[in-house]
Design a protein around this motif. Structure first.
Motif, PDB file in Angstrom:
ATOM      1  N   VAL A  41       0.857  -1.182   0.000  1.00  0.00           N
ATOM      2  CA  VAL A  41       0.000   0.000   0.000  1.00  0.00           C
ATOM      3  C   VAL A  41       0.895   1.235   0.000  1.00  0.00           C
ATOM      4  N   LEU A  42       0.823   1.985  -1.068  1.00  0.00           N
ATOM      5  CA  LEU A  42       1.630   3.195  -1.175  1.00  0.00           C
ATOM      6  C   LEU A  42       0.923   4.358  -0.477  1.00  0.00           C
ATOM      7  N   LYS A  43       1.703   5.220   0.125  1.00  0.00           N
ATOM      8  CA  LYS A  43       1.156   6.330   0.903  1.00  0.00           C
ATOM      9  C   LYS A  43       1.470   7.666   0.243  1.00  0.00           C
ATOM     10  N   ASP A  44       0.602   8.638   0.471  1.00  0.00           N
ATOM     11  CA  ASP A  44       0.837   9.983  -0.043  1.00  0.00           C
ATOM     12  C   ASP A  44       2.088  10.571   0.581  1.00  0.00           C
ATOM     13  N   ILE A  45       2.756  11.430  -0.182  1.00  0.00           N
ATOM     14  CA  ILE A  45       3.910  12.155   0.333  1.00  0.00           C
ATOM     15  C   ILE A  45       3.452  13.571   0.676  1.00  0.00           C
ATOM     16  N   PHE A  46       3.621  13.933   1.920  1.00  0.00           N
ATOM     17  CA  PHE A  46       3.169  15.243   2.376  1.00  0.00           C
ATOM     18  C   PHE A  46       4.318  16.245   2.322  1.00  0.00           C
ATOM     19  N   LEU A  47       4.416  16.922   1.188  1.00  0.00           N
ATOM     20  CA  LEU A  47       5.385  17.992   0.974  1.00  0.00           C
ATOM     21  C   LEU A  47       4.696  19.132   0.248  1.00  0.00           C
ATOM     22  N   ALA A  48       4.979  20.345   0.669  1.00  0.00           N
ATOM     23  CA  ALA A  48       4.489  21.523  -0.045  1.00  0.00           C
ATOM     24  C   ALA A  48       5.656  22.146  -0.821  1.00  0.00           C
ATOM     25  N   ASP A  49       5.338  23.015  -1.767  1.00  0.00           N
ATOM     26  CA  ASP A  49       6.361  23.716  -2.561  1.00  0.00           C
ATOM     27  C   ASP A  49       7.427  22.747  -3.087  1.00  0.00           C
ATOM     28  N   PRO A  50       7.031  21.617  -3.670  1.00  0.00           N
ATOM     29  CA  PRO A  50       8.012  20.583  -4.007  1.00  0.00           C
ATOM     30  C   PRO A  50       8.873  20.927  -5.222  1.00  0.00           C
ATOM     31  N   THR A  51      10.025  20.282  -5.280  1.00  0.00           N
ATOM     32  CA  THR A  51      10.915  20.361  -6.435  1.00  0.00           C
ATOM     33  C   THR A  51      11.511  18.988  -6.670  1.00  0.00           C
ATOM     34  N   ILE A  52      11.760  18.641  -7.927  1.00  0.00           N
ATOM     35  CA  ILE A  52      12.404  17.379  -8.264  1.00  0.00           C
ATOM     36  C   ILE A  52      13.677  17.679  -9.040  1.00  0.00           C
ATOM     37  N   PHE A  53      14.762  17.076  -8.593  1.00  0.00           N
ATOM     38  CA  PHE A  53      16.079  17.224  -9.217  1.00  0.00           C
ATOM     39  C   PHE A  53      16.489  15.866  -9.754  1.00  0.00           C
ATOM     40  N   TYR A  54      16.800  15.806 -11.053  1.00  0.00           N
ATOM     41  CA  TYR A  54      17.179  14.533 -11.683  1.00  0.00           C
ATOM     42  C   TYR A  54      18.685  14.502 -11.887  1.00  0.00           C
ATOM     43  N   ASN A  55      19.320  13.442 -11.408  1.00  0.00           N
ATOM     44  CA  ASN A  55      20.774  13.353 -11.515  1.00  0.00           C
ATOM     45  C   ASN A  55      21.213  11.899 -11.618  1.00  0.00           C
ATOM     46  N   GLU A  56      21.855  11.566 -12.736  1.00  0.00           N
ATOM     47  CA  GLU A  56      22.461  10.247 -12.951  1.00  0.00           C
ATOM     48  C   GLU A  56      21.508   9.092 -12.650  1.00  0.00           C
ATOM     49  N   GLY A  57      20.316   9.161 -13.232  1.00  0.00           N
ATOM     50  CA  GLY A  57      19.363   8.057 -13.128  1.00  0.00           C
ATOM     51  C   GLY A  57      18.479   8.053 -11.906  1.00  0.00           C
ATOM     52  N   THR A  58      18.642   9.025 -11.032  1.00  0.00           N
ATOM     53  CA  THR A  58      17.837   9.089  -9.812  1.00  0.00           C
ATOM     54  C   THR A  58      17.110  10.419  -9.721  1.00  0.00           C
ATOM     55  N   TYR A  59      15.835  10.350  -9.315  1.00  0.00           N
ATOM     56  CA  TYR A  59      15.046  11.548  -9.052  1.00  0.00           C
ATOM     57  C   TYR A  59      15.094  11.841  -7.557  1.00  0.00           C
ATOM     58  N   TYR A  60      15.333  13.102  -7.229  1.00  0.00           N
ATOM     59  CA  TYR A  60      15.375  13.547  -5.834  1.00  0.00           C
ATOM     60  C   TYR A  60      14.247  14.537  -5.607  1.00  0.00           C
ATOM     61  N   LEU A  61      13.406  14.251  -4.639  1.00  0.00           N
ATOM     62  CA  LEU A  61      12.242  15.071  -4.329  1.00  0.00           C
ATOM     63  C   LEU A  61      12.454  15.790  -2.998  1.00  0.00           C
ATOM     64  N   TYR A  62      12.313  17.117  -3.019  1.00  0.00           N
ATOM     65  CA  TYR A  62      12.443  17.947  -1.827  1.00  0.00           C
ATOM     66  C   TYR A  62      11.204  18.834  -1.711  1.00  0.00           C
ATOM     67  N   GLY A  63      11.037  19.477  -0.567  1.00  0.00           N
ATOM     68  CA  GLY A  63       9.938  20.414  -0.413  1.00  0.00           C
ATOM     69  C   GLY A  63       9.827  20.924   1.003  1.00  0.00           C
ATOM     70  N   THR A  64       8.808  21.721   1.224  1.00  0.00           N
ATOM     71  CA  THR A  64       8.508  22.228   2.554  1.00  0.00           C
ATOM     72  C   THR A  64       7.821  21.125   3.347  1.00  0.00           C
ATOM     73  N   THR A  65       8.391  20.778   4.505  1.00  0.00           N
ATOM     74  CA  THR A  65       7.792  19.732   5.329  1.00  0.00           C
ATOM     75  C   THR A  65       6.425  20.175   5.814  1.00  0.00           C
TER      76      THR A  65
END
Length: 341
Positions: A41-65
């Motif tokens: 069961v996958l769960k929602d990710i609770f982040l506001a103002d998110p950004t995704i950075f793609y680097n060498e095959g991996t996506y990195y997701l950051y945001g306001t907690t």
């Protein structure tokens, strides 16, 4: 006289043994069957103002907690994924955090980070204490640190930074200044990315249209800028209305120069609750995925009746040519929430 009953009893005994053996055999077969694992069961990710950075095959997701978490207000979480569908985290270098309070500028209000790679170093441009600061790291997972622990110098409060590097190598800081409303400004950055050239500071966008201020607030809001360049034209994507307003939405403007002037698109808003059926759609970031598809990651309200905690979502963006004009559009069918294991 006893021969028939004896034969019958023997027949019943054989039949009973046969049925018993068959039943035991079926039971053993059932027991030896491999039980499938329970569905994940996958769960929602609770982040506001998110950004995704793609680097060498991996996506990195950051945001306001956002939401109830022990990491709230302590810095910036980071999640990772190889396919944008299954996210793991938070997996930051310091207990799930990519930037931890105390290692860089800020004691509260850690908002709206952006990540970029420049000169083989990873930079995090972010908001804290309603000021803009920049931290660096050797890894997208952190730890991001700011040795000086000082923000960019400004005479007013400023938030929501976005650094754009043009084809000629010039760097621009798009950001929001809190002055008679949330207004989007731009200034050329010095090469060290630590200060602006004050003489280049220019206002870009203020919330003046009806869709940008549906509550007729005295403090109109235009925020969350992100910029890209396409065929010599600059596209400034932004959000308008207070983030708590269900009408929080995304629009864009274009210019022939990174400093403007900017012409607002008549097709705005391009992402709103009218398009995807979710309240509070906005404040995100554009990025190209591994297939060179343009995506926009943003947040929505938790539900139709509650703003918090805000949920991270994603939608595909495309350029569509209409009447000799290249328009930016969101593909409704691609909208989905980001999920973690």
């Amino acid at each position: 006289m006893n021969s028939k009953p004896t034969q019958m009893n023997l027949l019943y005994t054989i039949l009973f043994i046969g049925l018993s053996l068959n039943s035991c055999s079926q039971q053993k077969e059932e027991e030896t069957k491999i039980t499938p694992p329970p569905a994940v069961v996958l769960k929602d990710i609770f982040l506001a103002d998110p950004t995704i950075f793609y680097n060498e095959g991996t996506y990195y997701l950051y945001g306001t907690t956002t939401g109830n978490t022990s990491l709230n207000g302590e810095g910036f979480q980071v999640y990772t994924s190889s396919d944008q569908k299954n996210w793991k985290g938070p997996v930051g270098a310091q207990g799930g955090l990519a930037l931890k309070k105390g290692d860089a500028y800020g004691s509260q209000g850690f908002w709206a980070p952006q990540i970029l790679k420049y000169n083989n170093q990873f930079y995090m441009i972010y908001t804290a204490n309603e000021n803009i600061a920049i931290a660096t790291s050797d890894s997208p997972l952190g730890p991001f640190k700011n040795v000086s622990k000082e923000p960019l110098v400004a005479p007013v409060k400023q938030i929501d930074p976005f650094v754009f590097i043009d084809d000629d190598g010039k760097k621009y800081l798009y950001h929001v200044r809190l002055t008679n409303g949330n207004r989007i400004f731009v200034a050329e950055l010095n090469d060290d990315l630590l200060s602006i050239k004050p003489e280049t500071l220019t206002e870009c966008i203020a919330a003046q249209l009806q869709w940008e201020n549906t509550q007729n607030a005295d403090w109109p809001v235009a925020e969350g800028p992100t910029v890209l360049k396409k065929d010599g034209l600059y596209y400034l994507i932004y959000s308008a209305n207070d983030f708590r307003n269900p009408d929080y939405a995304v629009g864009y403007a274009t210019s022939k120069s990174p400093l403007g002037p900017w012409k607002k698109s008549t097709t705005s808003p391009i992402i709103s609750r009218n398009l995807i059926g979710e309240n509070g759609t906005g404040h995100g970031d554009l990025f190209l995925d591994k297939d060179n598809q343009l995506q926009y990651v943003f947040h929505t309200h938790f539900s139709g009746t509650s703003e918090a905690p805000r949920k991270a979502a994603i939608i595909e963006m495309n350029f569509v040519k209409k009447e000799n004009e290249l328009l930016l559009e969101a593909r409704k069918e691609s909208f989905r929430f980001l999920k973690k294991n």
